[in-house]
Design a protein around this motif. Structure first.
Motif, PDB file in Angstrom:
ATOM      1  N   LEU A 224       8.097  19.497   8.897  1.00 28.72           N
ATOM      2  CA  LEU A 224       7.797  19.315  10.319  1.00 28.72           C
ATOM      3  C   LEU A 224       7.630  20.656  11.026  1.00 28.72           C
ATOM      4  CD1 LEU A 224      10.096  16.294  11.230  1.00 28.72           C
ATOM      5  CD2 LEU A 224       7.587  16.379  11.397  1.00 28.72           C
ATOM      6  N   VAL A 225       8.444  21.640  10.671  1.00 26.09           N
ATOM      7  CA  VAL A 225       8.286  22.987  11.242  1.00 26.09           C
ATOM      8  C   VAL A 225       6.899  23.518  10.901  1.00 26.09           C
ATOM      9  CG1 VAL A 225       9.081  25.390  11.106  1.00 26.09           C
ATOM     10  CG2 VAL A 225      10.745  23.519  11.313  1.00 26.09           C
ATOM     11  N   MET A 226       6.480  23.351   9.650  1.00 26.49           N
ATOM     12  CA  MET A 226       5.152  23.790   9.223  1.00 26.49           C
ATOM     13  C   MET A 226       4.076  23.056  10.012  1.00 26.49           C
ATOM     14  SD  MET A 226       2.381  22.469   7.331  1.00 26.49           S
ATOM     15  CE  MET A 226       3.125  21.150   6.404  1.00 26.49           C
ATOM     16  N   PHE A 227       4.204  21.741  10.119  1.00 27.18           N
ATOM     17  CA  PHE A 227       3.200  20.916  10.793  1.00 27.18           C
ATOM     18  C   PHE A 227       3.119  21.247  12.287  1.00 27.18           C
ATOM     19  CE2 PHE A 227       1.873  17.112  13.070  1.00 27.18           C
ATOM     20  CZ  PHE A 227       0.724  16.755  12.386  1.00 27.18           C
ATOM     21  N   ILE A 228       4.266  21.275  12.939  1.00 24.72           N
ATOM     22  CA  ILE A 228       4.296  21.540  14.388  1.00 24.72           C
ATOM     23  C   ILE A 228       3.843  22.965  14.686  1.00 24.72           C
ATOM     24  CG2 ILE A 228       5.813  21.741  16.402  1.00 24.72           C
ATOM     25  CD1 ILE A 228       7.426  19.346  15.140  1.00 24.72           C
ATOM     26  N   GLY A 229       4.275  23.926  13.864  1.00 30.20           N
ATOM     27  CA  GLY A 229       3.826  25.307  14.045  1.00 30.20           C
ATOM     28  C   GLY A 229       2.316  25.428  13.915  1.00 30.20           C
ATOM     29  N   THR A 230       1.762  24.730  12.945  1.00 28.21           N
ATOM     30  CA  THR A 230       0.309  24.746  12.759  1.00 28.21           C
ATOM     31  C   THR A 230      -0.397  24.180  13.985  1.00 28.21           C
ATOM     32  OG1 THR A 230       0.506  24.555  10.356  1.00 28.21           O
ATOM     33  CG2 THR A 230      -1.598  23.886  11.331  1.00 28.21           C
ATOM     34  N   MET A 231       0.054  23.005  14.414  1.00 28.52           N
ATOM     35  CA  MET A 231      -0.609  22.321  15.527  1.00 28.52           C
ATOM     36  C   MET A 231      -0.404  23.043  16.866  1.00 28.52           C
ATOM     37  SD  MET A 231      -2.137  20.087  13.826  1.00 28.52           S
ATOM     38  CE  MET A 231      -2.934  19.251  15.179  1.00 28.52           C
ATOM     39  N   ALA A 232       0.784  23.613  17.059  1.00 28.23           N
ATOM     40  CA  ALA A 232       1.103  24.235  18.355  1.00 28.23           C
ATOM     41  C   ALA A 232       0.666  25.691  18.446  1.00 28.23           C
ATOM     42  CB  ALA A 232       2.613  24.137  18.616  1.00 28.23           C
ATOM     43  N   LYS A 233       0.568  26.370  17.337  1.00 25.82           N
ATOM     44  CA  LYS A 233       0.281  27.811  17.377  1.00 25.82           C
ATOM     45  C   LYS A 233      -1.047  28.173  16.706  1.00 25.82           C
ATOM     46  CE  LYS A 233       4.054  28.823  19.550  1.00 25.82           C
ATOM     47  NZ  LYS A 233       4.032  29.404  20.888  1.00 25.82           N
ATOM     48  N   ASN A 234      -1.182  27.858  15.410  1.00 21.11           N
ATOM     49  CA  ASN A 234      -2.373  28.307  14.685  1.00 21.11           C
ATOM     50  C   ASN A 234      -3.641  27.589  15.129  1.00 21.11           C
ATOM     51  OD1 ASN A 234       0.048  28.835  12.670  1.00 21.11           O
ATOM     52  ND2 ASN A 234      -1.557  30.335  12.271  1.00 21.11           N
ATOM     53  N   VAL A 235      -3.568  26.279  15.324  1.00 19.83           N
ATOM     54  CA  VAL A 235      -4.768  25.537  15.727  1.00 19.83           C
ATOM     55  C   VAL A 235      -5.304  26.014  17.079  1.00 19.83           C
ATOM     56  CG1 VAL A 235      -5.656  23.253  16.378  1.00 19.83           C
ATOM     57  CG2 VAL A 235      -4.377  23.527  14.246  1.00 19.83           C
ATOM     58  N   PRO A 236      -4.462  26.211  18.103  1.00 19.70           N
ATOM     59  CA  PRO A 236      -5.021  26.740  19.359  1.00 19.70           C
ATOM     60  C   PRO A 236      -5.675  28.121  19.193  1.00 19.70           C
ATOM     61  CG  PRO A 236      -2.884  25.762  19.771  1.00 19.70           C
ATOM     62  CD  PRO A 236      -3.065  25.795  18.280  1.00 19.70           C
ATOM     63  N   LEU A 237      -5.127  28.950  18.336  1.00 20.20           N
ATOM     64  CA  LEU A 237      -5.750  30.249  18.079  1.00 20.20           C
ATOM     65  C   LEU A 237      -7.087  30.065  17.353  1.00 20.20           C
ATOM     66  CD1 LEU A 237      -2.530  32.219  17.083  1.00 20.20           C
ATOM     67  CD2 LEU A 237      -3.890  32.551  19.170  1.00 20.20           C
ATOM     68  N   ASN A 238      -7.130  29.132  16.407  1.00 23.28           N
ATOM     69  CA  ASN A 238      -8.392  28.818  15.728  1.00 23.28           C
ATOM     70  C   ASN A 238      -9.417  28.305  16.736  1.00 23.28           C
ATOM     71  OD1 ASN A 238      -7.130  29.451  13.314  1.00 23.28           O
ATOM     72  ND2 ASN A 238      -6.827  27.332  12.701  1.00 23.28           N
ATOM     73  N   ASP A 239      -8.965  27.429  17.636  1.00 25.13           N
ATOM     74  CA  ASP A 239      -9.864  26.878  18.653  1.00 25.13           C
ATOM     75  C   ASP A 239     -10.396  27.972  19.568  1.00 25.13           C
ATOM     76  OD1 ASP A 239      -9.427  24.366  17.575  1.00 25.13           O
ATOM     77  OD2 ASP A 239      -8.044  23.724  19.160  1.00 25.13           O
ATOM     78  N   ARG A 240      -9.555  28.933  19.863  1.00 27.42           N
ATOM     79  CA  ARG A 240      -9.981  30.054  20.716  1.00 27.42           C
ATOM     80  C   ARG A 240     -11.087  30.866  20.035  1.00 27.42           C
ATOM     81  NH1 ARG A 240      -6.217  34.775  23.222  1.00 27.42           N
ATOM     82  NH2 ARG A 240      -7.856  35.726  24.450  1.00 27.42           N
ATOM     83  N   LEU A 241     -10.917  31.086  18.733  1.00 29.07           N
ATOM     84  CA  LEU A 241     -11.960  31.798  17.986  1.00 29.07           C
ATOM     85  C   LEU A 241     -13.260  31.002  17.991  1.00 29.07           C
ATOM     86  CD1 LEU A 241      -9.946  33.107  14.912  1.00 29.07           C
ATOM     87  CD2 LEU A 241     -10.928  34.492  16.750  1.00 29.07           C
ATOM     88  N   GLU A 242     -13.158  29.715  17.764  1.00 29.15           N
ATOM     89  CA  GLU A 242     -14.355  28.861  17.729  1.00 29.15           C
ATOM     90  C   GLU A 242     -15.041  28.837  19.091  1.00 29.15           C
ATOM     91  OE1 GLU A 242     -17.329  26.742  16.068  1.00 29.15           O
ATOM     92  OE2 GLU A 242     -15.661  27.628  14.965  1.00 29.15           O
ATOM     93  N   ALA A 243     -14.260  28.733  20.150  1.00 22.66           N
ATOM     94  CA  ALA A 243     -14.824  28.661  21.505  1.00 22.66           C
ATOM     95  C   ALA A 243     -15.544  29.947  21.900  1.00 22.66           C
ATOM     96  CB  ALA A 243     -13.712  28.350  22.510  1.00 22.66           C
ATOM     97  N   ALA A 244     -15.220  31.042  21.233  1.00 23.39           N
ATOM     98  CA  ALA A 244     -15.863  32.322  21.562  1.00 23.39           C
ATOM     99  C   ALA A 244     -17.341  32.324  21.188  1.00 23.39           C
ATOM    100  CB  ALA A 244     -15.137  33.465  20.861  1.00 23.39           C
ATOM    101  N   GLY A 245     -17.729  31.420  20.293  1.00 21.67           N
ATOM    102  CA  GLY A 245     -19.138  31.314  19.914  1.00 21.67           C
ATOM    103  C   GLY A 245     -19.558  32.326  18.875  1.00 21.67           C
ATOM    104  N   ASP A 246     -20.839  32.573  18.842  1.00 23.03           N
ATOM    105  CA  ASP A 246     -21.443  33.473  17.871  1.00 23.03           C
ATOM    106  C   ASP A 246     -20.821  34.867  17.993  1.00 23.03           C
ATOM    107  OD1 ASP A 246     -23.059  35.002  16.228  1.00 23.03           O
ATOM    108  OD2 ASP A 246     -24.913  34.610  17.339  1.00 23.03           O
ATOM    109  N   PRO A 247     -20.222  35.367  16.912  1.00 18.23           N
ATOM    110  CA  PRO A 247     -19.588  36.682  16.973  1.00 18.23           C
ATOM    111  C   PRO A 247     -20.542  37.794  17.432  1.00 18.23           C
ATOM    112  CG  PRO A 247     -18.929  35.550  14.983  1.00 18.23           C
ATOM    113  CD  PRO A 247     -20.009  34.712  15.615  1.00 18.23           C
TER     114      PRO A 247
END
Length: 165
Positions: free
Chosen positions: A96-119
């Motif tokens: 659960l720590v792994m799952f919640i950490g992924t969803m609460a921390k890593n996924v939002p950072l991934n989403d931020r990278l994706e939202a930035a668009g074309d590098p």
């Protein structure tokens, strides 16, 4: 009930092992390997990895590490011998720590990278990388350690189950 418990425990162990391997592999090889890239290439690489990782194999292991551990805990509550139950619960908590950490921390950072668009079109790729890289790596270490601890706890639960079979 015991055969179902054993199946759930083995499935939880295998799922936790896959996640531990993935996240620790990122810690000791993928992210250090990507570190040499310039900012735009680093962002492009992470964007691409984040797109391709969402697939059936990943999702089965990722969700399975929690679902199968939860099933093993529930089924373990109905066994006469509950000696493996504390270790199974510990495995579930770590997953659960792994799952919640992924969803609460890593996924939002991934989403931020994706939202930035074309590098190539990002105005300040160094700032974006500077905001994302360190916390992403830190939380990846957390989920890798949590997965490893979950794997160890579930392995001990399985060992304990075998001792008392």
């Amino acid at each position: 009930m015991a055969p179902l418990h054993l199946i759930a425990l083995i499935a939880a162990l295998l799922s936790a092992g896959l996640m531990a391997g993935l996240f620790t592999g990122y810690s000791y090889s993928v992210m250090p390997g990507l570190k040499i890239l310039d900012d735009r290439a680093w962002i492009a690489a992470l964007q691409h990895i984040n797109r391709v990782i969402i697939n059936g194999r990943f999702m089965t292991a990722f969700l399975g590490s929690v679902v199968f551990a939860l099933a093993a805990v529930i089924l373990g509550c109905f066994l006469d011998d509950k000696s493996a139950l504390p270790w199974t619960i510990a495995g579930l908590v770590c997953n659960l720590v792994m799952f919640i950490g992924t969803m609460a921390k890593n996924v939002p950072l991934n989403d931020r990278l994706e939202a930035a668009g074309d590098p190539a079109a990002i105005e300040d790729p160094a700032a974006l990388r500077g905001d994302v890289e360190e916390p992403w790596i830190k939380w990846n270490h957390v989920r890798g350690i949590a997965s490893l601890l979950g794997l160890a706890a579930l392995a001990w639960a399985l060992y304990t189950t075998g001792l008392n079979a």
